[in-house]
Design a protein around this motif. Structure first.
Motif, PDB file in Angstrom:
ATOM      1  N   GLU A 281       0.829  -1.214   0.000  1.00  0.00           N
ATOM      2  CA  GLU A 281       0.000   0.000   0.000  1.00  0.00           C
ATOM      3  C   GLU A 281       0.858   1.256   0.000  1.00  0.00           C
ATOM      4  OE1 GLU A 281      -3.522   2.186   2.672  1.00  0.00           O
ATOM      5  OE2 GLU A 281      -2.784   0.199   3.235  1.00  0.00           O
ATOM      6  N   SER A 282       1.852   1.285   0.867  1.00  0.00           N
ATOM      7  CA  SER A 282       2.728   2.446   0.967  1.00  0.00           C
ATOM      8  C   SER A 282       3.544   2.658  -0.311  1.00  0.00           C
ATOM      9  CB  SER A 282       3.665   2.268   2.158  1.00  0.00           C
ATOM     10  OG  SER A 282       4.614   3.303   2.207  1.00  0.00           O
ATOM     11  N   MET A 283       4.089   1.581  -0.860  1.00  0.00           N
ATOM     12  CA  MET A 283       4.902   1.698  -2.070  1.00  0.00           C
ATOM     13  C   MET A 283       4.076   2.183  -3.263  1.00  0.00           C
ATOM     14  SD  MET A 283       8.130   1.047  -1.443  1.00  0.00           S
ATOM     15  CE  MET A 283       7.866   1.942   0.115  1.00  0.00           C
ATOM     16  N   ARG A 284       2.816   1.798  -3.310  1.00  0.00           N
ATOM     17  CA  ARG A 284       1.941   2.271  -4.387  1.00  0.00           C
ATOM     18  C   ARG A 284       1.627   3.755  -4.221  1.00  0.00           C
ATOM     19  NH1 ARG A 284       0.480  -1.564  -7.785  1.00  0.00           N
ATOM     20  NH2 ARG A 284       0.639  -3.737  -7.119  1.00  0.00           N
ATOM     21  N   ILE A 285       1.514   4.207  -2.981  1.00  0.00           N
ATOM     22  CA  ILE A 285       1.312   5.635  -2.719  1.00  0.00           C
ATOM     23  C   ILE A 285       2.512   6.421  -3.240  1.00  0.00           C
ATOM     24  CG2 ILE A 285       1.212   7.390  -0.896  1.00  0.00           C
ATOM     25  CD1 ILE A 285      -0.445   5.386   0.756  1.00  0.00           C
ATOM     26  N   LEU A 286       3.711   5.930  -2.948  1.00  0.00           N
ATOM     27  CA  LEU A 286       4.933   6.598  -3.396  1.00  0.00           C
ATOM     28  C   LEU A 286       5.046   6.603  -4.922  1.00  0.00           C
ATOM     29  CD1 LEU A 286       7.606   5.312  -0.844  1.00  0.00           C
ATOM     30  CD2 LEU A 286       6.638   7.597  -0.989  1.00  0.00           C
ATOM     31  N   ALA A 287       4.799   5.454  -5.535  1.00  0.00           N
ATOM     32  CA  ALA A 287       4.925   5.354  -6.993  1.00  0.00           C
ATOM     33  C   ALA A 287       3.945   6.285  -7.702  1.00  0.00           C
ATOM     34  CB  ALA A 287       4.690   3.912  -7.434  1.00  0.00           C
ATOM     35  N   LYS A 288       2.761   6.420  -7.153  1.00  0.00           N
ATOM     36  CA  LYS A 288       1.752   7.299  -7.754  1.00  0.00           C
ATOM     37  C   LYS A 288       2.241   8.738  -7.782  1.00  0.00           C
ATOM     38  CE  LYS A 288      -3.164   8.482  -7.493  1.00  0.00           C
ATOM     39  NZ  LYS A 288      -4.432   8.317  -6.724  1.00  0.00           N
ATOM     40  N   MET A 289       3.102   9.095  -6.823  1.00  0.00           N
ATOM     41  CA  MET A 289       3.647  10.453  -6.756  1.00  0.00           C
ATOM     42  C   MET A 289       4.931  10.600  -7.570  1.00  0.00           C
ATOM     43  SD  MET A 289       2.856  11.707  -2.855  1.00  0.00           S
ATOM     44  CE  MET A 289       3.265  10.208  -1.973  1.00  0.00           C
ATOM     45  N   GLY A 290       5.281   9.541  -8.312  1.00  0.00           N
ATOM     46  CA  GLY A 290       6.442   9.624  -9.188  1.00  0.00           C
ATOM     47  C   GLY A 290       7.700   8.987  -8.667  1.00  0.00           C
ATOM     48  N   GLU A 291       7.633   8.348  -7.507  1.00  0.00           N
ATOM     49  CA  GLU A 291       8.823   7.733  -6.941  1.00  0.00           C
ATOM     50  C   GLU A 291       9.183   6.431  -7.665  1.00  0.00           C
ATOM     51  OE1 GLU A 291      10.747   9.024  -4.868  1.00  0.00           O
ATOM     52  OE2 GLU A 291       9.611  10.488  -3.686  1.00  0.00           O
ATOM     53  N   PHE A 292      10.476   6.186  -7.787  1.00  0.00           N
ATOM     54  CA  PHE A 292      10.984   4.958  -8.391  1.00  0.00           C
ATOM     55  C   PHE A 292      11.223   3.950  -7.260  1.00  0.00           C
ATOM     56  CE2 PHE A 292      11.635   8.117 -11.529  1.00  0.00           C
ATOM     57  CZ  PHE A 292      11.730   7.491 -12.768  1.00  0.00           C
ATOM     58  N   VAL A 293      10.167   3.258  -6.866  1.00  0.00           N
ATOM     59  CA  VAL A 293      10.283   2.314  -5.757  1.00  0.00           C
ATOM     60  C   VAL A 293      10.816   0.976  -6.261  1.00  0.00           C
ATOM     61  CG1 VAL A 293       8.406   3.440  -4.520  1.00  0.00           C
ATOM     62  CG2 VAL A 293       7.904   1.461  -5.950  1.00  0.00           C
ATOM     63  N   PRO A 300       6.323   4.198 -11.440  1.00  0.00           N
ATOM     64  CA  PRO A 300       5.744   5.546 -11.410  1.00  0.00           C
ATOM     65  C   PRO A 300       5.060   5.902 -12.727  1.00  0.00           C
ATOM     66  CG  PRO A 300       8.075   5.700 -11.855  1.00  0.00           C
ATOM     67  CD  PRO A 300       7.789   4.241 -11.605  1.00  0.00           C
ATOM     68  N   PRO A 301       4.063   6.816 -12.698  1.00  0.00           N
ATOM     69  CA  PRO A 301       3.382   7.251 -13.919  1.00  0.00           C
ATOM     70  C   PRO A 301       4.146   8.378 -14.609  1.00  0.00           C
ATOM     71  CG  PRO A 301       2.353   8.281 -12.038  1.00  0.00           C
ATOM     72  CD  PRO A 301       3.439   7.400 -11.489  1.00  0.00           C
ATOM     73  N   LEU A 302       5.375   8.099 -15.016  1.00  0.00           N
ATOM     74  CA  LEU A 302       6.230   9.098 -15.646  1.00  0.00           C
ATOM     75  C   LEU A 302       6.585   8.648 -17.047  1.00  0.00           C
ATOM     76  CD1 LEU A 302       7.966  11.723 -15.140  1.00  0.00           C
ATOM     77  CD2 LEU A 302       9.846  10.170 -14.561  1.00  0.00           C
ATOM     78  N   ALA A 303       6.386   9.516 -18.009  1.00  0.00           N
ATOM     79  CA  ALA A 303       6.666   9.168 -19.404  1.00  0.00           C
ATOM     80  C   ALA A 303       8.115   8.732 -19.581  1.00  0.00           C
ATOM     81  CB  ALA A 303       6.380  10.375 -20.301  1.00  0.00           C
ATOM     82  N   ASP A 304       8.301   7.614 -20.248  1.00  0.00           N
ATOM     83  CA  ASP A 304       9.628   7.065 -20.562  1.00  0.00           C
ATOM     84  C   ASP A 304      10.430   6.660 -19.331  1.00  0.00           C
ATOM     85  OD1 ASP A 304       9.228   7.428 -23.333  1.00  0.00           O
ATOM     86  OD2 ASP A 304       9.851   9.519 -23.181  1.00  0.00           O
ATOM     87  N   ALA A 305       9.736   6.463 -18.196  1.00  0.00           N
ATOM     88  CA  ALA A 305      10.439   6.058 -16.970  1.00  0.00           C
ATOM     89  C   ALA A 305      11.180   4.743 -17.164  1.00  0.00           C
ATOM     90  CB  ALA A 305       9.448   5.939 -15.818  1.00  0.00           C
ATOM     91  N   ASP A 306      10.607   3.866 -17.981  1.00  0.00           N
ATOM     92  CA  ASP A 306      11.222   2.556 -18.187  1.00  0.00           C
ATOM     93  C   ASP A 306      12.514   2.631 -19.006  1.00  0.00           C
ATOM     94  OD1 ASP A 306       9.593   3.384 -20.363  1.00  0.00           O
ATOM     95  OD2 ASP A 306       9.533   1.338 -21.137  1.00  0.00           O
ATOM     96  N   LYS A 307      12.773   3.787 -19.632  1.00  0.00           N
ATOM     97  CA  LYS A 307      13.972   3.947 -20.458  1.00  0.00           C
ATOM     98  C   LYS A 307      15.138   4.555 -19.676  1.00  0.00           C
ATOM     99  CE  LYS A 307      11.217   4.495 -24.672  1.00  0.00           C
ATOM    100  NZ  LYS A 307      10.857   5.405 -25.789  1.00  0.00           N
ATOM    101  N   ILE A 308      14.861   5.001 -18.454  1.00  0.00           N
ATOM    102  CA  ILE A 308      15.923   5.587 -17.642  1.00  0.00           C
ATOM    103  C   ILE A 308      16.863   4.488 -17.148  1.00  0.00           C
ATOM    104  CG2 ILE A 308      16.461   6.795 -15.491  1.00  0.00           C
ATOM    105  CD1 ILE A 308      13.855   8.329 -15.820  1.00  0.00           C
ATOM    106  N   GLN A 309      18.141   4.661 -17.389  1.00  0.00           N
ATOM    107  CA  GLN A 309      19.146   3.718 -16.909  1.00  0.00           C
ATOM    108  C   GLN A 309      19.757   4.303 -15.629  1.00  0.00           C
ATOM    109  OE1 GLN A 309      21.884   2.392 -20.111  1.00  0.00           O
ATOM    110  NE2 GLN A 309      20.510   3.449 -21.523  1.00  0.00           N
TER     111      GLN A 309
END
Length: 334
Positions: A281-293, A300-309
């Motif tokens: 629950e806590s980790m989902r709260i953080l990820a929703k705010m853009g955190e890379f948990v 996180p709901p950030l465009a191209d987050a999966d491409k960040i190395q």
């Protein structure tokens, strides 16, 4: 096959029931401790508050959170320890500061049951998991700088057209920025990194206390470009600010831990809070705010987050931080 699946399900339920029983026992013990659970941390208050509220709703336990920069949090904790007056139960801080405090015997070993949901390679045997990473990059205001005119690389920040338009945390005061500068060789090579750091200091960027005010100035357009955490694109984007980040590919990143104080006035409450904080629950709260948990399966709901190395920045001991402070004072404050 069906029989094996049934056995696996029963085993999972059995483990869950044991965990729930342990959780209830810990919470009951925590309620017998006096006062609120006290947490010190560098994670922004508005990020922690929803977690504290959810924890309170689930357990009835209250948490008091004191927030400052990673360095100031570390300094306060060490000062209290040396004075024989430890006040905090849980520390939420960046790896660099955590390792310095660990060498000072600030923390007790605690491996939360929630740690099992994190990859083994992010788990410290004494501190538990690195619950999040914080990619550091360039964030800019699209209302002030058109995407086509935005920097395309870190070296682009040295372009004279950006002079007076860049804000960053003060590396002589902010340990994470100190780590970032000191680790740039990992993505640029040592020669280029050293030159970039010297040249960046010579441009006299606006210096602020930490990543939060750096991002805030960009969100308002007061300073159009910042060196900060890319997660702030989500934070301020949801508030309507026209912010975006430069796709650098490789970005240095700092890990963050939750640690149990070796002198915690409320050790059971501290453990209960750590267990919840590392939970789904806590980790989902953080990820929703853009955190890379780092909890498995949460993004996180950030465009191209999966491409960040993400490239882990170096950690320093107290001597290393002192040496870097002197180095960066010459480059950024003179």
């Amino acid at each position: 096959m069906i029989r094996l699946a049934a056995i696996a399900l029963m085993a999972s339920l059995f483990v869950s029931n044991i965990a729930a029983a342990q959780d209830a026992k810990l919470i009951d013990a925590a309620k017998k401790e006096s006062g609120k659970i006290v947490a010190y941390g560098s994670l922004e208050s508005n990020t922690v508050e929803p977690i504290i509220d959810a924890f309170n709703k689930k357990t009835g336990l209250a948490v008091e959170y004191w927030r400052a920069s990673a360095t100031k949090v570390m300094d306060r904790a060490l000062a209290e320890l040396r004075a024989g007056k430890p006040a905090f139960d849980v520390m939420v801080n960046n790896s660099g500061a955590i390792y310095v405090m660990k060498k000072e015997n600030v923390f007790a070993k605690y491996m939360s049951p929630s740690a099992s949901a994190f990859p083994k390679d992010v788990i410290d045997p004494d501190l538990g998991p690195v619950y999040r990473n914080t990619p550091i990059g360039i964030v800019y205001n699209k209302g002030e700088i058109k995407p086509g005119d935005a920097p395309k690389s870190l070296e682009d920040l040295l372009n004279p057209k950006y002079k007076g338009k860049v804000v960053m945390p003060d590396p002589t005061q902010h340990t994470t920025t100190m780590q970032w500068l000191g680790s740039l060789y990992k993505i640029m090579g040592k020669e280029k990194a050293d030159k970039f750091t010297r040249d960046l200091g010579a441009t006299k960027p606006l210096l602020v206390e930490s990543f939060a005010p750096s991002a805030e100035r960009v969100s308002t357009g007061e300073t159009p470009i910042s060196i900060t955490l890319v997660r702030y694109v989500v934070t301020y984007g949801e508030k309507g600010a026209p912010v975006d980040y430069v796709r650098l590919g490789k970005m240095l990143s700092i890990g963050q831990y939750l640690a149990l104080s070796n002198k915690a006035p409320r050790p059971n409450g501290a453990k209960a809070f750590i267990d919840f904080f590392l939970g789904d629950e806590s980790m989902r709260i953080l990820a929703k705010m853009g955190e890379f948990v780092n909890r498995k399966g949460i993004h996180p709901p950030l465009a191209d987050a999966d491409k960040i190395q993400a490239v882990e920045a170096d950690d320093y001991d107290a001597k290393g931080f002192a040496e870097k402070t002197q180095e960066y004072q010459k480059l950024f404050l003179r």
